[in-house]
Every structure is written in structure tokens, then in C-alpha cells.
Design an enzyme around this catalytic site. Structure first.
Site, PDB file in Angstrom:
ATOM      1  N   ASP A  98       0.814  -1.232   0.000  1.00  0.00           N
ATOM      2  CA  ASP A  98       0.000   0.000   0.000  1.00  0.00           C
ATOM      3  C   ASP A  98       0.846   1.281   0.000  1.00  0.00           C
ATOM      4  O   ASP A  98       0.333   2.367  -0.275  1.00  0.00           O
ATOM      5  CB  ASP A  98      -0.917   0.039   1.229  1.00  0.00           C
ATOM      6  CG  ASP A  98      -2.071  -0.931   1.101  1.00  0.00           C
ATOM      7  OD1 ASP A  98      -2.335  -1.373  -0.032  1.00  0.00           O
ATOM      8  OD2 ASP A  98      -2.697  -1.249   2.123  1.00  0.00           O
ATOM      9  N   HIS A 104      -4.828 -11.464  -5.424  1.00  0.00           N
ATOM     10  CA  HIS A 104      -3.619 -11.826  -4.679  1.00  0.00           C
ATOM     11  C   HIS A 104      -2.387 -12.067  -5.531  1.00  0.00           C
ATOM     12  O   HIS A 104      -1.287 -12.195  -4.992  1.00  0.00           O
ATOM     13  CB  HIS A 104      -3.899 -13.049  -3.796  1.00  0.00           C
ATOM     14  CG  HIS A 104      -4.696 -12.680  -2.596  1.00  0.00           C
ATOM     15  ND1 HIS A 104      -6.068 -12.527  -2.635  1.00  0.00           N
ATOM     16  CD2 HIS A 104      -4.314 -12.376  -1.335  1.00  0.00           C
ATOM     17  CE1 HIS A 104      -6.490 -12.162  -1.443  1.00  0.00           C
ATOM     18  NE2 HIS A 104      -5.455 -12.057  -0.636  1.00  0.00           N
TER      19      HIS A 104
END
Ligand code: ADP
Length: 323
Positions: free
Chosen positions: A127, A253
């Protein structure tokens, strides 16, 4: 200090193994014993601790995942859980700890530090929302994975004249979407940090069609609301007037896996070695970071005070390029 511990915690990413390797080898270089703690704070509570050697981290620099495993540990939010963690550290004679993880894991590390235990954090999250570092470990590799997918999706989108919504990870952070949008030549980027109206999105798609583009690519951060699937449903209803038909790809993912990029391997190695040095020289209570091409120390408290936002310069750049 004779013996230190290292753990990986929270969300995984491809830079964890190179970072573990660096901590272990730098620790041994400085004459320390390095204990690996399995499954993050969960293993710290339950005493899953084993000695690491230079050999036990051999051959992992190019391997995704984490040989120590990672986990989320609800007990660690409570003082009782953290007391058990301190007990394990004591039992194994561990005098300093390196925590590799994102904002949550580093907040946990701050709690250990507040309880008087020397701990150094290494920012590691796709992130890129940890303060005190320009970039966290794992971001570069995740971006390269996204770009690989985006380039391929563009090929098929162009062949069929389609608009594609490509969803990247980031429940609270638009960083991956923003940067992959810029680097992948997207027509639009939708991120939680910037409000975008439905009509603007329709306008972008229609405009791309009218101007004769062969496709329209929109990168959507997972945390953008009302969400990729909801947007797709709304767009499909307007498909006739938009020109392009609409498709969705959620990358999911795949963004967390794979071998680390050259940049991430080097960053992970630098920060891993720097964390050990910081522990030895009384730098507990900090994270090590990479700021303007220099290793820096930032107090854990500042690092996790709030989630770092993507810079306005990048947001503006994306808007300029979306033509
Ligand atoms: P990340 O480190 O990737 O941000 P999480 O937010 O899931 O991942 O945090 C990982 C773990 O760190 C949690 O499961 C918990 O054990 C610990 N943690 C997170 N926030 C806190 C907190 N405020 N206090 C103590 N421990 C925390």
C-alpha cells in the site's frame, strides 16, 4: 546485545524473504545470534522461535512469500497478549526485535517499545502508506506485476474495442492504482483519496470512444466506492451510449506473489541491514526508511500516526496524462 529476533507480520509481499535474509546475515556479521519467529505476533505469543543461520536464509532472495510465515494476531491488540509476547522474548533471551510489516504490524511494534522492549520496524506493505519512507518494501514488485497484467489486458481490450475496469489491491490506499495508472497509460484512475463522479467516468469512456481510441482502461483501487463491480453494473446499463462494452478484471492476490524486483531486493537488503545496526546502536523505537535515497530513522510513533496519502504531485500527473 547478543541475541535478536525477527518476524514478518500482516499483509505479505514479495520483498519479505530478501529482508529476512538481510536481517539474519547482518546480525551474524555483527556477532549476534538471530532467532526467527514464525507467523508474526502469533508465533511470538506461542513461542514458535528457532535460530536462523546464514545457511537457513540461503537461496531465498529470489523467492516470493516469507519463510517465517505471516499472520494477523487478534490477541496482540490486548495488553495480555503483549505480556505473553514479552514473556516469550524473555524466555528465549531475545534482547531486540525487528518487525517487518505494514502500519498495523508497526503499531504493534510501537506497543512493545512502549512496554520497554527495543524494537525496530521495517516498512513492508504494497500500500506504500507508512510515513518515514518514500517507498515500502514490496511496492515496486507489486507495481511490476500490475503493469504486466495491464499491458496484456490492453492487447485484448484493443482487439475487441472494450473498456476495462482493472481492480488493484488497496483497501484504504490508492497508491498502487495511481502509479500503475500513470505507468500503464490508463485513461482514468479511481482511488479512495479522490472523489470521482459517475458522470465523469461515463464521459471519459465516451470521449475515448468518440476520439477513436481502440480501448479505454480504467484502474480502480479496491477501496474506491461504490466498488468495481457496482460501477461495472452501472456502466453496462449505459453501454449503448458509451460506445465500448465493459469488462472487469480483479487482479487480486497475484499482486502479493512472485520474486522481488531488483529494486525491492536492494531496498529490503539495505533496510534489513540498517535495522540491525539501529538495534545495536540504541536506535530502538524507530523504523528504518528510505528517504531521498538515504537510510533514515523515524520514531515508530510518527511512522504510524496516520496512513500516508499518495502525493498531490502524482494525482495531478495522472490527470494530465489521462488524455
Ligand atoms: P499490516 O501490518 O499489513 O498493516 P495488520 O493491520 O493486519 O497488517 O496488522 C498485523 C498485526 O499487527 C495485527 O493482526 C495485530 O496482531 C498487530 N496490530 C495491528 N494493529 C495493532 C495495534 N493497534 N495494537 C497492537 N497490535 C496491533
Amino acid at each position: 546485545m547478543k541475541r535478536i529476533g525477527v518476524l514478518t507480520s500482516g499483509g505479505d509481499n514479495p520483498g519479505l524473504n530478501p529482508c529476512i535474509r538481510a536481517v539474519v546475515r547482518a546480525g551474524i556479521h555483527h556477532g549476534l545470534e538471530v532467532m526467527g519467529i514464525r507467523r508474526g505476533y502469533t508465533g511470538l505469543l506461542s513461542g514458535e522461535v528457532e535460530e536462523m543461520t546464514a545457511r537457513s536464509v540461503g537461496g531465498i532472495i529470489g523467492r516470493g512469500g516469507t519463510i517465517l510465515g505471516t499472520a494477523r494476531c487478534p490477541e496482540f491488540y490486548k495488553p495480555r497478549g503483549r505480556r505473553d509476547a514479552l514473556r516469550t522474548l524473555n524466555r528465549f533471551g531475545i534482547e531486540g526485535l525487528v518487525v517487518i510489516g505494514g502500519n498495523g504490524s508497526l503499531t504493534g511494534a510501537l506497543e512493545l517499545w512502549r512496554a520497554g522492549f527495543p524494537v525496530v520496524g521495517i516498512p513492508s506493505t504494497i500500500d506504500n502508506d507508512v510515513n518515514g519512507t518514500d517507498i515500502s518494501i514490496g511496492v515496486d514488485t507489486a507495481l511490476n506485476t500490475i503493469l504486466d497484467a495491464v499491458d496484456k489486458i490492453k492487447d485484448t481490450a484493443s482487439s475487441h474495442n472494450r473498456a476495462f475496469l482493472v481492480e488493484t489491491m488497496g483497501r484504504n490506499s490508492g497508491y498502487l492504482a495511481l502509479v500503475s495508472g500513470i505507468a500503464g497509460g490508463a485513461e482514468m484512475v479511481l482511488i479512495p483519496e479522490v472523489e470521482t463522479k459517475f458522470e465523469e467516468i461515463c464521459h471519459t469512456i465516451e470521449d475515448a470512444y468518440v476520439r477513436g481510441k481502440s480501448h479505454c482502461l480504467i484502474i480502480v483501487a479496491e477501496g474506491w466506492r461504490p466498488g468495481t463491480q457496482a460501477l461495472a453494473r452501472q456502466l453496462v446499463e449505459r453501454q449503448e451510449e458509451l460506445g465500448f462494452s465493459v469488462r472487469v478484471t480483479q487482479l487480486g492476490h497475484v499482486q502479493r506473489g512472485g520474486a522481488a524486483s531488483a529494486f525491492d531486493r536492494l531496498l529490503a537488503t539495505r533496510l534489513g541491514a540498517a535495522a540491525v545496526k539501529a538495534l545495536i546502536s540504541g536506535g530502538g523505537g524507530n523504523i528504518v526508511g528510505w528517504v531521498r535515497s538515504t537510510i533514515t530513522l523515524t520514531p515508530l510513533e510518527e511512522a504510524v500516526a496516520f496512513d500516508k496519502q499518495p502525493s498531490p504531485e502524482l494525482v495531478e500527473l495522472a490527470e494530465i496524462m489521462e488524455k
